[in-house]
Design a protein around this motif. Structure first.
Motif, PDB file in Angstrom:
ATOM      1  N   GLU A  83       0.839  -1.199   0.000  1.00 39.85           N
ATOM      2  CA  GLU A  83       0.000   0.000   0.000  1.00 39.85           C
ATOM      3  C   GLU A  83       0.874   1.250   0.000  1.00 39.85           C
ATOM      4  O   GLU A  83       1.902   1.292   0.663  1.00 39.85           O
ATOM      5  CB  GLU A  83      -0.906   0.007   1.231  1.00 39.85           C
ATOM      6  N   GLY A  84       0.433   2.263  -0.755  1.00 39.13           N
ATOM      7  CA  GLY A  84       1.127   3.537  -0.781  1.00 39.13           C
ATOM      8  C   GLY A  84       1.561   3.930  -2.179  1.00 39.13           C
ATOM      9  O   GLY A  84       1.234   3.273  -3.169  1.00 39.13           O
ATOM     10  N   ALA A  85       2.326   5.041  -2.255  1.00 38.56           N
ATOM     11  CA  ALA A  85       2.856   5.533  -3.525  1.00 38.56           C
ATOM     12  C   ALA A  85       4.024   4.654  -3.957  1.00 38.56           C
ATOM     13  O   ALA A  85       4.832   4.223  -3.132  1.00 38.56           O
ATOM     14  CB  ALA A  85       3.304   6.978  -3.375  1.00 38.56           C
ATOM     15  N   TRP A  86       4.117   4.388  -5.268  1.00 46.99           N
ATOM     16  CA  TRP A  86       5.140   3.485  -5.774  1.00 46.99           C
ATOM     17  C   TRP A  86       5.676   3.930  -7.130  1.00 46.99           C
ATOM     18  O   TRP A  86       5.082   4.735  -7.830  1.00 46.99           O
ATOM     19  CB  TRP A  86       4.632   2.057  -5.870  1.00 46.99           C
ATOM     20  N   VAL A  87       6.818   3.351  -7.489  1.00 50.75           N
ATOM     21  CA  VAL A  87       7.379   3.384  -8.834  1.00 50.75           C
ATOM     22  C   VAL A  87       7.480   1.926  -9.268  1.00 50.75           C
ATOM     23  O   VAL A  87       7.786   1.042  -8.448  1.00 50.75           O
ATOM     24  CB  VAL A  87       8.743   4.107  -8.876  1.00 50.75           C
ATOM     25  N   MET A  88       7.169   1.663 -10.549  1.00 50.62           N
ATOM     26  CA  MET A  88       7.084   0.272 -11.000  1.00 50.62           C
ATOM     27  C   MET A  88       7.752   0.109 -12.359  1.00 50.62           C
ATOM     28  O   MET A  88       7.652   0.980 -13.228  1.00 50.62           O
ATOM     29  CB  MET A  88       5.605  -0.134 -11.109  1.00 50.62           C
ATOM     30  N   ALA A  89       8.412  -1.016 -12.543  1.00 48.32           N
ATOM     31  CA  ALA A  89       8.898  -1.462 -13.846  1.00 48.32           C
ATOM     32  C   ALA A  89       8.223  -2.800 -14.116  1.00 48.32           C
ATOM     33  O   ALA A  89       8.122  -3.645 -13.220  1.00 48.32           O
ATOM     34  CB  ALA A  89      10.407  -1.618 -13.838  1.00 48.32           C
ATOM     35  N   ARG A  90       7.724  -2.974 -15.352  1.00 45.74           N
ATOM     36  CA  ARG A  90       7.062  -4.234 -15.696  1.00 45.74           C
ATOM     37  C   ARG A  90       7.449  -4.639 -17.103  1.00 45.74           C
ATOM     38  O   ARG A  90       7.849  -3.815 -17.915  1.00 45.74           O
ATOM     39  CB  ARG A  90       5.553  -4.120 -15.572  1.00 45.74           C
ATOM     40  N   GLY A  91       7.307  -5.925 -17.350  1.00 49.11           N
ATOM     41  CA  GLY A  91       7.561  -6.452 -18.685  1.00 49.11           C
ATOM     42  C   GLY A  91       6.614  -7.583 -18.996  1.00 49.11           C
ATOM     43  O   GLY A  91       6.188  -8.324 -18.110  1.00 49.11           O
ATOM     44  N   VAL A  92       6.272  -7.700 -20.269  1.00 49.71           N
ATOM     45  CA  VAL A  92       5.429  -8.778 -20.764  1.00 49.71           C
ATOM     46  C   VAL A  92       6.177  -9.467 -21.896  1.00 49.71           C
ATOM     47  O   VAL A  92       6.722  -8.795 -22.781  1.00 49.71           O
ATOM     48  CB  VAL A  92       4.069  -8.247 -21.277  1.00 49.71           C
ATOM     49  N   VAL A  93       6.190 -10.786 -21.876  1.00 49.36           N
ATOM     50  CA  VAL A  93       6.731 -11.598 -22.956  1.00 49.36           C
ATOM     51  C   VAL A  93       5.610 -12.515 -23.403  1.00 49.36           C
ATOM     52  O   VAL A  93       4.951 -13.151 -22.568  1.00 49.36           O
ATOM     53  CB  VAL A  93       7.950 -12.418 -22.483  1.00 49.36           C
ATOM     54  N   ALA A  94       5.386 -12.577 -24.721  1.00 47.43           N
ATOM     55  CA  ALA A  94       4.271 -13.375 -25.228  1.00 47.43           C
ATOM     56  C   ALA A  94       4.607 -14.002 -26.573  1.00 47.43           C
ATOM     57  O   ALA A  94       5.502 -13.542 -27.287  1.00 47.43           O
ATOM     58  CB  ALA A  94       3.020 -12.505 -25.369  1.00 47.43           C
ATOM     59  N   ARG A  95       3.863 -15.019 -26.915  1.00 44.80           N
ATOM     60  CA  ARG A  95       3.867 -15.602 -28.251  1.00 44.80           C
ATOM     61  C   ARG A  95       2.654 -15.010 -28.948  1.00 44.80           C
ATOM     62  O   ARG A  95       1.525 -15.194 -28.506  1.00 44.80           O
ATOM     63  CB  ARG A  95       3.769 -17.121 -28.164  1.00 44.80           C
TER      64      ARG A  95
END
Length: 157
Positions: A83-95
Protein backbone atom coordinates in the motif's frame (compact mmCIF):
# COMPACT_ATOMS: atom_id res chain seq x y z
CA UNK A 1 11.18 -20.98 -0.55
CA UNK A 2 7.58 -20.05 0.27
CA UNK A 3 8.47 -20.00 3.97
CA UNK A 4 11.25 -17.49 3.22
CA UNK A 5 8.79 -15.22 1.38
CA UNK A 6 6.35 -15.51 4.29
CA UNK A 7 9.04 -14.51 6.78
CA UNK A 8 9.83 -11.34 4.79
CA UNK A 9 6.37 -9.80 5.24
CA UNK A 10 4.96 -8.26 8.40
CA UNK A 11 2.25 -10.33 10.08
CA UNK A 12 0.16 -7.16 10.60
CA UNK A 13 0.03 -6.14 6.93
CA UNK A 14 -1.25 -8.00 3.88
CA UNK A 15 1.57 -9.79 2.10
CA UNK A 16 -0.25 -10.88 -1.08
CA UNK A 17 -2.64 -9.23 -3.51
CA UNK A 18 -4.56 -10.72 -6.42
CA UNK A 19 -5.88 -8.14 -8.89
CA UNK A 20 -7.19 -7.68 -12.42
CA UNK A 21 -6.68 -4.68 -14.68
CA UNK A 22 -10.02 -3.45 -16.10
CA UNK A 23 -8.40 -0.83 -18.36
CA UNK A 24 -6.19 -3.27 -20.25
CA UNK A 25 -9.14 -5.68 -20.49
CA UNK A 26 -11.08 -2.90 -22.26
CA UNK A 27 -8.32 -2.68 -24.88
CA UNK A 28 -8.13 -6.46 -25.35
CA UNK A 29 -5.32 -7.49 -22.98
CA UNK A 30 -6.31 -9.59 -19.96
CA UNK A 31 -3.97 -9.49 -16.96
CA UNK A 32 -4.24 -11.17 -13.58
CA UNK A 33 -1.53 -9.99 -11.20
CA UNK A 34 -0.43 -11.95 -8.14
CA UNK A 35 1.70 -9.65 -6.00
CA UNK A 36 3.98 -10.63 -3.12
CA UNK A 37 5.57 -8.26 -0.61
CA UNK A 38 9.31 -9.06 -0.45
CA UNK A 39 10.48 -6.20 1.82
CA UNK A 40 8.76 -3.40 3.76
CA UNK A 41 8.92 -1.13 0.68
CA UNK A 42 9.13 -3.59 -2.22
CA UNK A 43 6.96 -6.12 -3.99
CA UNK A 44 7.10 -8.41 -7.00
CA UNK A 45 4.17 -9.50 -9.11
CA UNK A 46 3.59 -12.02 -11.84
CA UNK A 47 0.72 -13.44 -13.83
CA UNK A 48 -0.62 -14.43 -17.22
CA UNK A 49 -0.93 -11.87 -20.00
CA UNK A 50 -3.46 -12.69 -22.71
CA UNK A 51 -4.49 -10.76 -25.82
CA UNK A 52 -7.59 -12.70 -26.89
CA UNK A 53 -10.07 -10.21 -28.37
CA UNK A 54 -10.39 -6.77 -29.91
CA UNK A 55 -10.83 -3.87 -27.54
CA UNK A 56 -12.02 -0.30 -27.76
CA UNK A 57 -8.87 1.07 -29.49
CA UNK A 58 -9.30 0.35 -33.22
CA UNK A 59 -5.61 0.87 -34.19
CA UNK A 60 -4.49 -2.12 -32.08
CA UNK A 61 -7.34 -4.43 -33.11
CA UNK A 62 -6.98 -7.25 -35.60
CA UNK A 63 -6.98 -11.00 -36.00
CA UNK A 64 -4.13 -11.81 -33.64
CA UNK A 65 -3.81 -13.39 -30.21
CA UNK A 66 -1.03 -13.25 -27.66
CA UNK A 67 -0.34 -15.67 -24.83
CA UNK A 68 2.37 -14.89 -22.34
CA UNK A 69 3.39 -13.74 -18.89
CA UNK A 70 3.82 -10.43 -17.10
CA UNK A 71 6.27 -9.68 -14.30
CA UNK A 72 6.82 -6.46 -12.39
CA UNK A 73 8.57 -4.93 -9.43
CA UNK A 74 7.32 -2.05 -7.29
CA UNK A 75 9.29 0.17 -4.94
CA UNK A 76 7.18 2.07 -2.39
CA UNK A 77 8.06 5.65 -1.37
CA UNK A 78 6.24 5.53 1.94
CA UNK A 79 3.88 3.36 3.86
CA UNK A 80 4.12 -0.40 3.85
CA UNK A 81 4.05 -2.51 0.68
CA UNK A 82 1.64 -3.33 -0.92
CA UNK A 83 0.00 0.00 0.00
CA UNK A 84 1.13 3.54 -0.78
CA UNK A 85 2.86 5.53 -3.52
CA UNK A 86 5.14 3.48 -5.77
CA UNK A 87 7.38 3.38 -8.83
CA UNK A 88 7.08 0.27 -11.00
CA UNK A 89 8.90 -1.46 -13.85
CA UNK A 90 7.06 -4.23 -15.70
CA UNK A 91 7.56 -6.45 -18.69
CA UNK A 92 5.43 -8.78 -20.76
CA UNK A 93 6.73 -11.60 -22.96
CA UNK A 94 4.27 -13.38 -25.23
CA UNK A 95 3.87 -15.60 -28.25
CA UNK A 96 1.80 -13.59 -30.75
CA UNK A 97 -0.08 -15.49 -33.50
CA UNK A 98 -2.22 -14.56 -36.50
CA UNK A 99 -3.45 -16.55 -39.50
CA UNK A 100 -0.81 -19.29 -39.25
CA UNK A 101 2.10 -16.96 -38.39
CA UNK A 102 3.60 -16.48 -34.96
CA UNK A 103 6.38 -14.42 -33.45
CA UNK A 104 7.71 -13.46 -30.03
CA UNK A 105 6.31 -10.19 -28.73
CA UNK A 106 6.13 -8.10 -25.63
CA UNK A 107 6.37 -4.73 -24.00
CA UNK A 108 7.96 -2.98 -21.08
CA UNK A 109 6.73 -0.05 -18.98
CA UNK A 110 7.85 2.35 -16.29
CA UNK A 111 5.10 3.88 -14.13
CA UNK A 112 4.38 5.80 -10.94
CA UNK A 113 1.17 5.37 -8.98
CA UNK A 114 -0.62 4.57 -5.76
CA UNK A 115 -2.26 1.48 -4.23
CA UNK A 116 -4.89 1.64 -1.49
CA UNK A 117 -6.08 -1.30 0.59
CA UNK A 118 -9.56 -0.47 1.88
CA UNK A 119 -11.56 -2.21 4.59
CA UNK A 120 -10.75 -5.86 5.11
CA UNK A 121 -8.79 -6.14 1.84
CA UNK A 122 -10.25 -4.35 -1.21
CA UNK A 123 -7.32 -3.26 -3.42
CA UNK A 124 -7.61 -0.21 -5.70
CA UNK A 125 -4.53 0.81 -7.65
CA UNK A 126 -3.74 3.31 -10.39
CA UNK A 127 -0.74 4.80 -12.12
CA UNK A 128 0.72 6.19 -15.31
CA UNK A 129 3.94 6.30 -17.28
CA UNK A 130 5.37 5.17 -20.62
CA UNK A 131 5.62 1.85 -22.50
CA UNK A 132 7.59 0.47 -25.42
CA UNK A 133 5.75 -2.18 -27.49
CA UNK A 134 6.82 -4.82 -29.97
CA UNK A 135 3.65 -6.85 -29.76
CA UNK A 136 2.25 -8.09 -33.05
CA UNK A 137 2.52 -10.30 -36.11
CA UNK A 138 1.44 -10.23 -39.75
CA UNK A 139 0.99 -6.45 -39.87
CA UNK A 140 -1.28 -6.41 -36.81
CA UNK A 141 -0.42 -5.25 -33.32
CA UNK A 142 1.20 -2.46 -31.36
CA UNK A 143 4.71 -1.12 -32.02
CA UNK A 144 6.73 1.73 -30.54
CA UNK A 145 6.23 4.05 -27.61
CA UNK A 146 2.82 4.65 -26.03
CA UNK A 147 1.37 5.94 -22.76
CA UNK A 148 1.18 3.36 -19.98
CA UNK A 149 -1.74 3.25 -17.58
CA UNK A 150 -2.28 0.94 -14.61
CA UNK A 151 -5.71 0.36 -13.09
CA UNK A 152 -6.19 -2.63 -10.82
CA UNK A 153 -8.92 -3.90 -8.52
CA UNK A 154 -8.72 -7.00 -6.36
CA UNK A 155 -8.13 -8.33 -2.89
CA UNK A 156 -5.26 -8.28 -0.36
CA UNK A 157 -4.49 -11.36 1.71
Amino acid sequence: MLSLWCALASADEPSWTVTVDPLTTAIGFVHVQVERVVAPRASLYFGPSLRLFDGVLAPVNGPYVGVGAEVGVRGFFGGQAPEGAWVMARGVVARVSSEGSSAPGGYTSGLIGYTAVLGPGLVLSGGGGASWFRYGVGGYGVYGFAPALHTNVGWAL
